[in-house]
Every structure is written in structure tokens, then in C-alpha cells.
Design a protein around this motif. Structure first.
Motif, PDB file in Angstrom:
ATOM      1  N   VAL A 238       0.841  -1.193   0.000  1.00  0.00           N
ATOM      2  CA  VAL A 238       0.000   0.000   0.000  1.00  0.00           C
ATOM      3  C   VAL A 238       0.878   1.246   0.000  1.00  0.00           C
ATOM      4  CG1 VAL A 238      -1.806   1.282   1.211  1.00  0.00           C
ATOM      5  CG2 VAL A 238      -1.803  -1.220   1.266  1.00  0.00           C
ATOM      6  N   ARG A 239       0.566   2.202  -0.870  1.00  0.00           N
ATOM      7  CA  ARG A 239       1.255   3.494  -0.910  1.00  0.00           C
ATOM      8  C   ARG A 239       0.280   4.576  -0.472  1.00  0.00           C
ATOM      9  NH1 ARG A 239       6.193   2.505  -3.568  1.00  0.00           N
ATOM     10  NH2 ARG A 239       6.790   4.425  -2.480  1.00  0.00           N
ATOM     11  N   SER A 240       0.623   5.305   0.560  1.00  0.00           N
ATOM     12  CA  SER A 240      -0.258   6.348   1.071  1.00  0.00           C
ATOM     13  C   SER A 240      -0.236   7.561   0.150  1.00  0.00           C
ATOM     14  CB  SER A 240       0.170   6.757   2.483  1.00  0.00           C
ATOM     15  OG  SER A 240       1.405   7.474   2.428  1.00  0.00           O
ATOM     16  N   LYS A 241      -1.211   8.447   0.300  1.00  0.00           N
ATOM     17  CA  LYS A 241      -1.251   9.667  -0.500  1.00  0.00           C
ATOM     18  C   LYS A 241      -0.058  10.558  -0.185  1.00  0.00           C
ATOM     19  CE  LYS A 241      -6.272   9.391  -0.603  1.00  0.00           C
ATOM     20  NZ  LYS A 241      -7.548   9.927  -0.068  1.00  0.00           N
ATOM     21  N   ALA A 242       0.328  10.608   1.085  1.00  0.00           N
ATOM     22  CA  ALA A 242       1.508  11.396   1.448  1.00  0.00           C
ATOM     23  C   ALA A 242       2.758  10.807   0.806  1.00  0.00           C
ATOM     24  CB  ALA A 242       1.663  11.438   2.973  1.00  0.00           C
ATOM     25  N   ASP A 243       2.872   9.486   0.836  1.00  0.00           N
ATOM     26  CA  ASP A 243       3.996   8.785   0.211  1.00  0.00           C
ATOM     27  C   ASP A 243       4.052   9.101  -1.280  1.00  0.00           C
ATOM     28  OD1 ASP A 243       5.831   6.942  -0.756  1.00  0.00           O
ATOM     29  OD2 ASP A 243       4.577   5.194  -0.375  1.00  0.00           O
ATOM     30  N   LEU A 244       2.910   9.013  -1.954  1.00  0.00           N
ATOM     31  CA  LEU A 244       2.876   9.265  -3.395  1.00  0.00           C
ATOM     32  C   LEU A 244       3.189  10.723  -3.716  1.00  0.00           C
ATOM     33  CD1 LEU A 244      -0.239   7.108  -4.344  1.00  0.00           C
ATOM     34  CD2 LEU A 244       2.155   6.607  -4.861  1.00  0.00           C
ATOM     35  N   THR A 245       2.784  11.641  -2.850  1.00  0.00           N
ATOM     36  CA  THR A 245       3.137  13.052  -3.038  1.00  0.00           C
ATOM     37  C   THR A 245       4.651  13.224  -3.042  1.00  0.00           C
ATOM     38  OG1 THR A 245       1.100  13.850  -1.999  1.00  0.00           O
ATOM     39  CG2 THR A 245       2.952  15.379  -2.072  1.00  0.00           C
ATOM     40  N   LEU A 246       5.322  12.585  -2.093  1.00  0.00           N
ATOM     41  CA  LEU A 246       6.778  12.700  -2.002  1.00  0.00           C
ATOM     42  C   LEU A 246       7.454  12.019  -3.188  1.00  0.00           C
ATOM     43  CD1 LEU A 246       7.327  12.062   1.816  1.00  0.00           C
ATOM     44  CD2 LEU A 246       7.151  14.244   0.612  1.00  0.00           C
ATOM     45  N   VAL A 247       6.914  10.883  -3.613  1.00  0.00           N
ATOM     46  CA  VAL A 247       7.465  10.194  -4.783  1.00  0.00           C
ATOM     47  C   VAL A 247       7.407  11.100  -6.005  1.00  0.00           C
ATOM     48  CG1 VAL A 247       7.067   8.323  -6.420  1.00  0.00           C
ATOM     49  CG2 VAL A 247       7.026   7.840  -3.975  1.00  0.00           C
TER      50      VAL A 247
END
Length: 287
Positions: free
Chosen positions: A223-232
Motif C-alpha cells: 500500500v502506498r499512502s497519498k503522502a507517500d505518493l506526493t513525495l514520490v
């Protein structure tokens, strides 16, 4: 500006408010850009066509054509990195802006430091690295002039390496060793060629939609969180202290909505990407 001429990049500012134009010019010039300003959407579209900028900031509410229509016209002729600036915060407005061709979305009023962080992230994603002192330097290439294709967002570049990608066996990569396709069901993605196919048919994704899909394919069932994807998407690592706000999460949701639409996927009955409520997103099971 203090940057040598061959390190300058051009940015077009499309904004009808003179005070905001002044702030945008200051932030962009501090980042090493030569700026061109336009007070309305039509003049902005013409400025992008004339200067082929690396980056464009675009207001939504303007006289003449609005920012959504301006983004569509710009995207039809340029791969400039578009940061849309607006006071509209509804998810439908975010989806409309990103669907029209914007790469990023920043709500007004904005903090200059946050805008600078977005600009630096855009530079990393377009193959240009920020330098100390505000100048910018192109990634290694034989062409370094402002109009060189190597310095523009549409140029070929190395694949995005998703931060914190899941460890373990590599995703399925059919074919030869140099044929590095990532595969999930009937979706195939080639990171270096930046090509996505569904059931053999090539899809037209924006760079952000491509990077989101590549990240999820790399992560598989993780699972990738929205915060994680923002940083990616901004080239940041998990250790980054960069602030991820509600507007950032809404932007990820809007990009995901557009990505699912192009994949022919459904959030309620997903074939490719499923929502983990309250957490984020991951690939569906292969079974």
C-alpha cells in the motif's frame, strides 16, 4: 540574476494579478529562471508557443479564456511543466485542472517557500537539478541552451525511481534482459521508454499519471499512502521533512481519478488499482 547565461531556463507566468505576478517572478528568478509574464490566457498561450518554457505557472480565473482552457491549448503544443495556481479547492476543480494538462496544483494564497519547493521538484522531474544560489543546471547532455530539447520536459530522460519501492523479487519483466517491462494483468509499462500499453494498445498518460502507475507497479501489493505518493512525485525520500498538506492529497486523488479513467478502471470495482480506505492505493490481486 547571477546565473551564467547557459544555465538560465525560461518560465512563463500567466496571471492577471500584478502583485502575484511580482511574487512569482521573484521566486522563479531566484530559482534561476528568466521569466516572461502574460496578463491573460490568450497572451499566455502565445507566450508559451513563442518561448517554449521549461515551466509555466497558470492562474485559473482570468479574463478571456480561463486557466482550464489555456492549459488545454498549451498542452496541445508544448510539454512545458504546468503548475496551476487557483483559489478553487473543490476536488472537481482539481480534477478539471489536472485533466486539462496541469502537472501540479497549488492553492492560493500560497507560501513562496512552498512554491519554490514545487519548482525544485519540477526541475528534478524534468532532468534539471537545482543548484545552490538559485541557479539551475541541466542534467548531463550535449545540448544546454534554453531552447535545447534536452532541457525541456518532453525530452527523453531516465526513469523515475519510486522512493521506498518494495523490496523482494523484481516485478515481471517479459522478454530479453534489456526489455524491462513492468506488468500487471494486461497493463505493460516500460520505465525507460515511458510507454504504457493496455491489452496491446498504447495509452496517452501525463508524466504524473505515468509516474503514479510506475510506482504502484514497482510496489505491487504494498500500500502506498497519498503522502507517500506526493513525495514520490516530487522526488523526495521517506526521510524528507517536506510538508504534505490536504491540497497535496487532493491532487494525488485527482491524478488517480484521471489515471483510472484512462485505464478504464473503476474505484468501486477495480481491475488494476484498489483503494485501501483511510490509507492509500495498491495494485489489485492477480487472481
Amino acid at each position: 540574476m547571477n546565473a551564467p547565461a547557459d544555465e538560465l531556463r525560461t518560465a512563463v507566468i500567466i496571471e492577471d494579478d500584478p502583485e502575484i505576478r511580482r511574487i512569482l517572478s521573484q521566486v522563479l528568478e531566484a530559482a534561476g529562471f528568466a521569466t516572461v509574464s502574460a496578463e491573460n490566457g490568450l497572451d499566455g498561450v502565445r507566450a508559451v508557443a513563442a518561448h517554449q518554457p521549461l515551466l509555466t505557472t497558470l492562474d485559473v480565473s482570468m479574463p478571456g479564456i480561463d486557466g482550464f482552457e489555456a492549459a488545454r491549448r498549451i498542452r496541445a503544443q508544448s510539454d512545458t511543466y504546468i503548475i496551476m495556481l487557483t483559489a478553487l479547492s473543490d476536488e472537481a476543480d482539481v480534477v478539471a485542472g489536472l485533466g486539462a494538462g496541469a502537472d501540479d496544483y497549488l492553492l492560493k494564497p500560497f507560501r513562496p517557500r512552498e512554491l519554490r519547493a514545487r519548482i525544485d521538484a519540477a526541475l528534478r522531474r524534468t532532468g534539471v537539478r537545482p543548484l545552490q544560489g538559485g541557479a539551475v543546471s541541466p542534467a548531463p547532455t550535449s545540448g544546454t541552451g534554453p531552447s535545447s530539447a534536452a532541457g525541456r520536459p518532453g525530452a527523453a530522460r531516465a526513469p523515475v525511481a519510486p522512493a521506498g519501492a518494495a523490496s523482494g523479487p523484481s516485478p515481471t519483466r517479459p522478454g530479453d534482459a534489456d526489455d524491462e517491462w513492468l506488468v500487471h494483468r494486461d497493463i505493460r509499462l516500460h520505465p525507460e521508454q515511458r510507454v504504457v500499453k493496455r491489452d496491446g494498445e498504447e495509452l496517452d498518460l501525463t508524466r504524473t499519471e505515468f509516474d503514479l502507475l510506475a510506482t504502484l507497479l514497482e510496489s505491487k501489493r504494498r500500500v502506498r499512502s497519498k503522502a507517500d505518493l506526493t513525495l514520490v512525485l516530487r522526488g523526495e525520500s521517506f526521510a524528507s521533512g517536506y510538508y504534505v498538506g490536504e491540497a497535496d492529497r487532493r491532487a494525488v486523488e485527482a491524478h488517480m481519478t484521471n489515471l483510472r479513467r484512462k485505464l478504464g478502471d473503476s474505484a468501486s470495482s477495480p481491475r488494476y488499482i484498489e483503494t485501501v480506505r483511510g490509507v492509500g492505493y495498491r495494485l489489485t490481486s492477480e487472481s
